[in-house]
Design a protein around this motif. Structure first.
Motif, short mmCIF file in Angstrom:
data_model
loop_
_atom_site.label_atom_id
_atom_site.label_comp_id
_atom_site.label_asym_id
_atom_site.label_seq_id
_atom_site.Cartn_x
_atom_site.Cartn_y
_atom_site.Cartn_z
N LEU A 156 20.70 37.29 42.84
CA LEU A 156 22.05 37.19 43.93
C LEU A 156 23.41 36.93 43.23
O LEU A 156 24.26 37.64 43.57
CB LEU A 156 21.79 35.98 45.02
N ILE A 157 23.31 36.00 42.24
CA ILE A 157 24.39 35.69 41.61
C ILE A 157 24.98 37.09 40.78
O ILE A 157 26.17 37.18 40.81
CB ILE A 157 24.19 34.34 40.66
N ARG A 158 23.96 37.51 39.94
CA ARG A 158 24.26 38.64 39.29
C ARG A 158 24.81 39.82 39.95
O ARG A 158 25.78 40.49 39.64
CB ARG A 158 23.19 39.36 38.65
N LYS A 159 24.55 39.93 41.30
CA LYS A 159 24.97 40.90 42.15
C LYS A 159 26.59 40.54 42.72
O LYS A 159 27.20 41.56 42.88
CB LYS A 159 24.13 41.21 43.57
N VAL A 160 26.71 39.32 43.10
CA VAL A 160 27.83 38.99 43.74
C VAL A 160 28.81 38.62 42.73
O VAL A 160 30.36 38.76 43.10
CB VAL A 160 27.46 37.76 44.61
N ALA A 161 28.56 38.16 41.74
CA ALA A 161 29.63 37.52 40.69
C ALA A 161 30.75 38.64 40.43
O ALA A 161 32.00 38.36 40.49
CB ALA A 161 28.95 37.20 39.18
N PRO A 162 30.21 39.97 40.08
CA PRO A 162 31.46 41.06 39.69
C PRO A 162 32.38 41.29 40.86
O PRO A 162 33.35 42.10 40.33
CB PRO A 162 30.44 42.12 39.28
N THR A 163 32.09 40.83 42.16
CA THR A 163 32.91 41.46 43.13
C THR A 163 34.08 40.15 43.27
O THR A 163 34.00 39.13 42.74
CB THR A 163 32.46 41.58 44.50
N GLU A 164 34.97 40.40 44.20
CA GLU A 164 35.90 39.38 44.64
C GLU A 164 35.36 38.71 45.89
O GLU A 164 36.46 37.95 46.25
CB GLU A 164 37.33 40.14 44.76
N THR A 165 34.31 38.63 46.35
CA THR A 165 33.97 38.17 47.55
C THR A 165 33.66 36.51 47.48
O THR A 165 33.62 36.12 46.58
CB THR A 165 32.45 38.45 47.94
N THR A 166 34.41 35.99 48.63
CA THR A 166 34.26 34.44 48.48
C THR A 166 32.77 34.16 48.61
O THR A 166 32.14 34.69 49.73
CB THR A 166 35.08 34.03 49.78
N VAL A 167 32.46 33.04 48.06
CA VAL A 167 31.00 32.69 48.08
C VAL A 167 30.90 31.02 48.63
O VAL A 167 31.79 30.31 48.06
CB VAL A 167 30.60 32.53 46.74
N LEU A 168 29.79 31.01 49.44
CA LEU A 168 29.64 29.66 49.87
C LEU A 168 28.25 29.08 49.37
O LEU A 168 27.33 29.89 49.50
CB LEU A 168 29.50 29.50 51.50
N LEU A 184 28.76 32.33 38.39
CA LEU A 184 29.63 33.10 39.13
C LEU A 184 31.00 33.56 38.56
O LEU A 184 31.29 34.83 38.59
CB LEU A 184 29.93 32.79 40.48
N HIS A 185 31.60 32.47 38.04
CA HIS A 185 32.79 32.85 37.29
C HIS A 185 32.82 33.58 36.13
O HIS A 185 33.27 34.47 35.82
CB HIS A 185 33.57 31.27 37.11
N LEU A 186 31.70 33.35 35.18
CA LEU A 186 31.56 33.71 34.12
C LEU A 186 30.94 35.08 33.94
O LEU A 186 31.29 36.04 33.07
CB LEU A 186 30.76 32.83 33.29
N LEU A 187 30.58 35.39 35.01
CA LEU A 187 29.98 36.84 35.17
C LEU A 187 31.12 37.72 35.91
O LEU A 187 30.75 38.98 36.14
CB LEU A 187 28.69 37.03 35.98
N SER A 188 32.17 37.42 36.26
CA SER A 188 33.04 37.91 36.93
C SER A 188 34.14 38.52 36.04
O SER A 188 34.32 38.15 34.79
CB SER A 188 33.93 37.06 38.18
N PRO A 189 35.04 39.52 36.67
CA PRO A 189 36.07 39.84 35.59
C PRO A 189 37.12 38.80 35.28
O PRO A 189 38.09 39.04 34.44
CB PRO A 189 36.82 40.96 36.59
N ARG A 190 37.13 37.69 36.10
CA ARG A 190 37.94 36.53 35.85
C ARG A 190 37.46 35.63 34.66
O ARG A 190 38.23 34.48 34.59
CB ARG A 190 38.28 35.98 37.21
N ALA A 191 36.60 35.86 33.90
CA ALA A 191 36.03 34.92 32.96
C ALA A 191 36.97 34.41 32.12
O ALA A 191 36.78 33.20 31.58
CB ALA A 191 34.83 35.50 32.48
N SER A 192 38.10 35.09 31.52
CA SER A 192 38.80 34.65 30.81
C SER A 192 39.79 33.86 31.13
O SER A 192 40.56 33.24 30.54
CB SER A 192 39.68 35.96 29.99
N LYS A 193 39.89 33.68 32.66
CA LYS A 193 40.91 32.78 33.32
C LYS A 193 40.29 31.65 33.47
O LYS A 193 39.03 31.40 33.47
CB LYS A 193 41.55 33.59 34.51
N PRO A 194 41.08 30.44 34.04
CA PRO A 194 40.49 29.36 34.18
C PRO A 194 39.44 29.46 35.54
O PRO A 194 39.79 29.99 36.45
CB PRO A 194 41.61 28.38 34.70
N LEU A 195 38.45 28.18 35.48
CA LEU A 195 37.69 27.79 36.52
C LEU A 195 38.08 26.43 36.86
O LEU A 195 37.90 25.75 36.08
CB LEU A 195 36.22 27.88 36.31
#
Length: 468
Positions: A156-168, A184-195
């Motif tokens: 589920l994380i692999r499917k959701v992470a690349p999207t911009e969807t809000t996650v609970l 979720l952050h590291l698999l997203s396009p935002r990985a180079s930005k801060p978490l």
């Protein structure tokens, strides 16, 4: 081998951090100040710089300019958390609040180094492959779980992470919700930005809005200068709101506007500004039930609950218990210099039988405790001490059963043996009876535990903090 430079003026912290990193396979150098670091070392030769924020002379953030291309991890006390936000804006890749535990520091270091491109000198092999996988943010590299429930979480994380969807993220305390957020952050396009991670329950209610949204100079007593909020600091990246069920109503309303309009307004300001933040929230509480009682806004709940990731408790993934214990034991053995440390067959059976109310965190603590208590290289059930374990690490102080509290009896040894919840029942009774007239600090002192332990037990037992 990765090279790390520690810049810290307190000798005790500097020596302890150096020892920790060396025991985990890093080559470490140390300096007492920015001046010493720049004078004694070629900063570009390091893979990571870990620096205190406040140092004699120049601040730790000045190292960012002295070492372009080298990630800088800033250490700061919680009282200086707002300054850490400024550090992120100046280019620090991450900050860590003092006091931190060993696992927290090691996880931060591993994550930063995994994100950094591999240097030409780095050997190609198993270590490189592991680093490549970690840099992709694969959840299986961050969390451990071979059981079917955890494999479903990873999928589920692999499917959701690349999207911009809000996650609970939902799960009991100690299940690893923050690790899921990191994946979720590291698999997203935002990985180079801060978490940016925020524990909503750990910030005083009177400061939560200022911490999240920032404030203008003079917005309230003590606001001698304007501050950037944590949401703004996460602009372009991800914001992880842990224990979001503890947010007060005013902050809930403000957060709803961030989700709806993508903008924030600082406390004391009349102007709003746009932010681009991916929201990840976590809770161990039933937010849906809280909406029915009015404790949590229903519109915010539906905004947050676009995609839900449930982290199963350890009792639902018993096939992972021994695997997790093995990982924790190997880490502890390396720290203590006892490579032959192992679990006896009886100890393994005891681990598998235990109900683990504190989940993975409790298992890790049990392994650490047993490793320290073990006389030789073999850990037995006696060192694990799980038969009497209730998930609580405190004993009832004698001050609670004398004087003003003579009416509250001490649970008997027989009661402890006969009921897993005897100490928890006592804790709940004492807190509910005294929280109207005692502060959190006084409650913790009377119970003989830390404020952090008090907060964690409140979360586990579902005892809300008394609103002021």
């Amino acid at each position: 081998m990765h090279r790390i430079l520690i810049v810290e003026d307190e000798e005790i912290i500097r020596a302890a951090l150096r020892k920790l990193l060396q025991h985990n396979g890093y080559e470490v150098a140390v300096a007492e100040s920015v001046e010493a670091a720049t004078g004694d070392f070629d900063l570009s030769s390091f893979d990571l710089i870990i620096s205190d924020l406040r140092l004699p002379g120049d601040a730790g953030t000045s190292l960012i300019g002295h070492a372009p291309g080298v990630p800088v991890l800033i250490m700061t006390s919680y009282a200086s958390l707002r300054s850490a936000v400024d550090s992120m804006k100046k280019g620090a890749v991450e900050y860590i609040a003092k006091p931190f535990d060993h696992d927290e520091m090691l996880a931060a270091v591993e994550e930063i180094l995994a994100r950094r491109p591999e240097s030409p000198e780095s050997p190609v092999g198993e270590d490189s492959a592991a680093s490549d996988n970690a840099s992709e943010g694969d959840p299986a590299q961050i969390m451990f779980g071979q059981s079917d429930p955890m494999q479903q979480v990873f999928t589920l994380i692999r499917k959701v992470a690349p999207t911009e969807t809000t996650v609970l993220i939902q799960g009991e305390s100690g299940t690893g919700k923050e690790l899921a957020a990191r994946a979720l952050h590291l698999l997203s396009p935002r990985a180079s930005k801060p978490l940016i991670s925020v524990n909503c329950a750990a910030i005083p209610e009177s400061l939560i809005e200022s911490e999240l949204f920032g404030h203008e100079k003079g917005a309230f007593t003590g606001a001698v200068s304007g501050r950037t909020g944590l949401i703004e600091a996460a602009d372009g990246g991800s914001l992880f709101l842990d224990e979001i069920g503890e947010l007060p109503p005013e902050a809930q309303a403000r957060l709803l506007r961030v989700l709806q309009e993508g903008e924030i307004r600082k406390v004391g300001s009349t102007q709003s500004r746009k932010v681009n933040v991916r929201m990840i929230a976590a809770t161990h509480r039933n937010l849906k039930a809280m909406t029915r009682t009015g404790e949590f806004r229903e519109d915010l709940y539906y905004r947050l609950n676009v995609m839900q990731v449930r982290i199963p408790p350890l009792r639902e993934r018993r096939g992972d218990i021994l695997g997790l214990a093995s990982r924790f034991l190997a880490r502890q053995a390396e720290r203590m210099g006892k490579p032959a440390l192992s679990l006896s067959p009886e100890a393994m059976k005891a681990l598998e039988r235990h109900r683990w109310p504190g989940n993975v965190r409790e298992l890790e603590n049990a392994i650490e405790r047993a490793s320290i208590l073990a006389d030789g290289d073999l850990i037995t059930p006696a060192q694990l001490d799980l038969e009497m374990d209730t998930g609580d690490d405190y004993t009832i102080p004698s001050s609670l059963v004398a004087g003003d509290h003579e009416q509250t009896p001490t649970p008997s040894r027989e009661a402890d043996a006969g009921s897993d919840l005897s100490l928890e029942d006592y804790f709940q009774h004492f807190v509910l009876e005294n929280q109207d007239r005692m502060s959190e600090t006084e409650l913790a002192q009377k119970l003989g535990i830390s404020r952090k332990s008090l907060w964690e037990r409140r979360q586990r037992l579902g005892i809300p903090r008394k609103k002021s």
